[in-house]
Design a protein around this motif. Structure first.
Motif, short mmCIF file in Angstrom:
data_model
loop_
_atom_site.label_atom_id
_atom_site.label_comp_id
_atom_site.label_asym_id
_atom_site.label_seq_id
_atom_site.Cartn_x
_atom_site.Cartn_y
_atom_site.Cartn_z
N GLU A 1 40.58 44.75 40.53
CA GLU A 1 39.83 45.76 41.29
C GLU A 1 40.78 46.80 41.89
OE1 GLU A 1 36.25 45.75 44.52
OE2 GLU A 1 37.82 44.26 44.80
N ARG A 2 41.88 46.33 42.50
CA ARG A 2 42.85 47.25 43.11
C ARG A 2 43.55 48.10 42.05
NH1 ARG A 2 44.97 42.63 45.62
NH2 ARG A 2 43.48 41.99 47.17
N ALA A 3 43.88 47.48 40.91
CA ALA A 3 44.56 48.22 39.84
C ALA A 3 43.67 49.31 39.27
CB ALA A 3 45.00 47.25 38.73
N VAL A 4 42.39 49.01 39.08
CA VAL A 4 41.46 50.01 38.57
C VAL A 4 41.33 51.16 39.57
CG1 VAL A 4 39.02 50.43 38.02
CG2 VAL A 4 40.17 48.44 37.08
N ALA A 5 41.20 50.82 40.84
CA ALA A 5 41.06 51.85 41.88
C ALA A 5 42.30 52.75 41.95
CB ALA A 5 40.81 51.21 43.23
N ALA A 6 43.47 52.17 41.68
CA ALA A 6 44.72 52.93 41.74
C ALA A 6 45.04 53.65 40.44
CB ALA A 6 45.87 51.99 42.10
N GLY A 7 44.23 53.45 39.41
CA GLY A 7 44.46 54.10 38.12
C GLY A 7 45.60 53.48 37.33
N GLU A 8 45.91 52.22 37.61
CA GLU A 8 47.00 51.54 36.90
C GLU A 8 46.52 51.06 35.54
OE1 GLU A 8 49.14 50.02 41.00
OE2 GLU A 8 47.87 48.63 39.90
#
Length: 141
Positions: A65-72
């Motif tokens: 979830e955090r990676a998707v939000a950060a565009g990683e």
């Protein structure tokens, strides 16, 4: 009347069904080359050592979830090596469950592929999770 001999031959077996897991997903040649050579640098590392199954599932879910939000794009998931042995095997449960978890995850549509990690990133004890590029964000830039 009997059919000619050539018509009686066994037909070749049907092709195997297409895989629906992320491990069977295709990436372009440059991605696969970079992953197998170990030149990809993960954007995020999720280390599951010391987690039980519930904690590991939660860490994976929140990490993606955090990676998707950060565009990683690339997550290195460190699971540890699966341990061979007679049941009950107490180690390697997380590694054994990861592919199934990712396939049914709420983030499954955001995952492009899952690949084994290069030796420098943990080899058989780690996986790369390749996230799909957010085309809406990339066309705005």
């Amino acid at each position: 009347m009997t059919p000619p001999r050539a018509a009686v031959r066994n037909a070749p077996p049907p092709p195997p069904p297409k895989r629906t897991t992320h491990s069977g997903a295709t990436l372009d040649a440059s991605w696969d080359r970079r992953l197998t050579s170990g030149t990809v640098q993960p954007d995020r590392v999720l280390d599951l050592h010391g987690h039980n199954l519930d904690q590991a599932w939660s860490a994976i879910d929140h990490g993606i979830e955090r990676a998707v939000a950060a565009g990683e794009r690339v997550i290195l998931l460190v699971t540890g090596h699966a341990r061979a042995g007679e049941p009950p095997v107490q180690r390697g449960k997380i590694r054994a469950a990861v592919h199934d978890w990712l396939a049914v995850s709420r983030h499954a549509s955001k995952i492009a592929a899952v690949r084994g990690a290069h030796r420098r990133h943990g080899g058989g004890g780690s996986l790369y999770i390749i996230l799909r590029r957010d085309r809406a964000k990339s066309t705005l830039s």
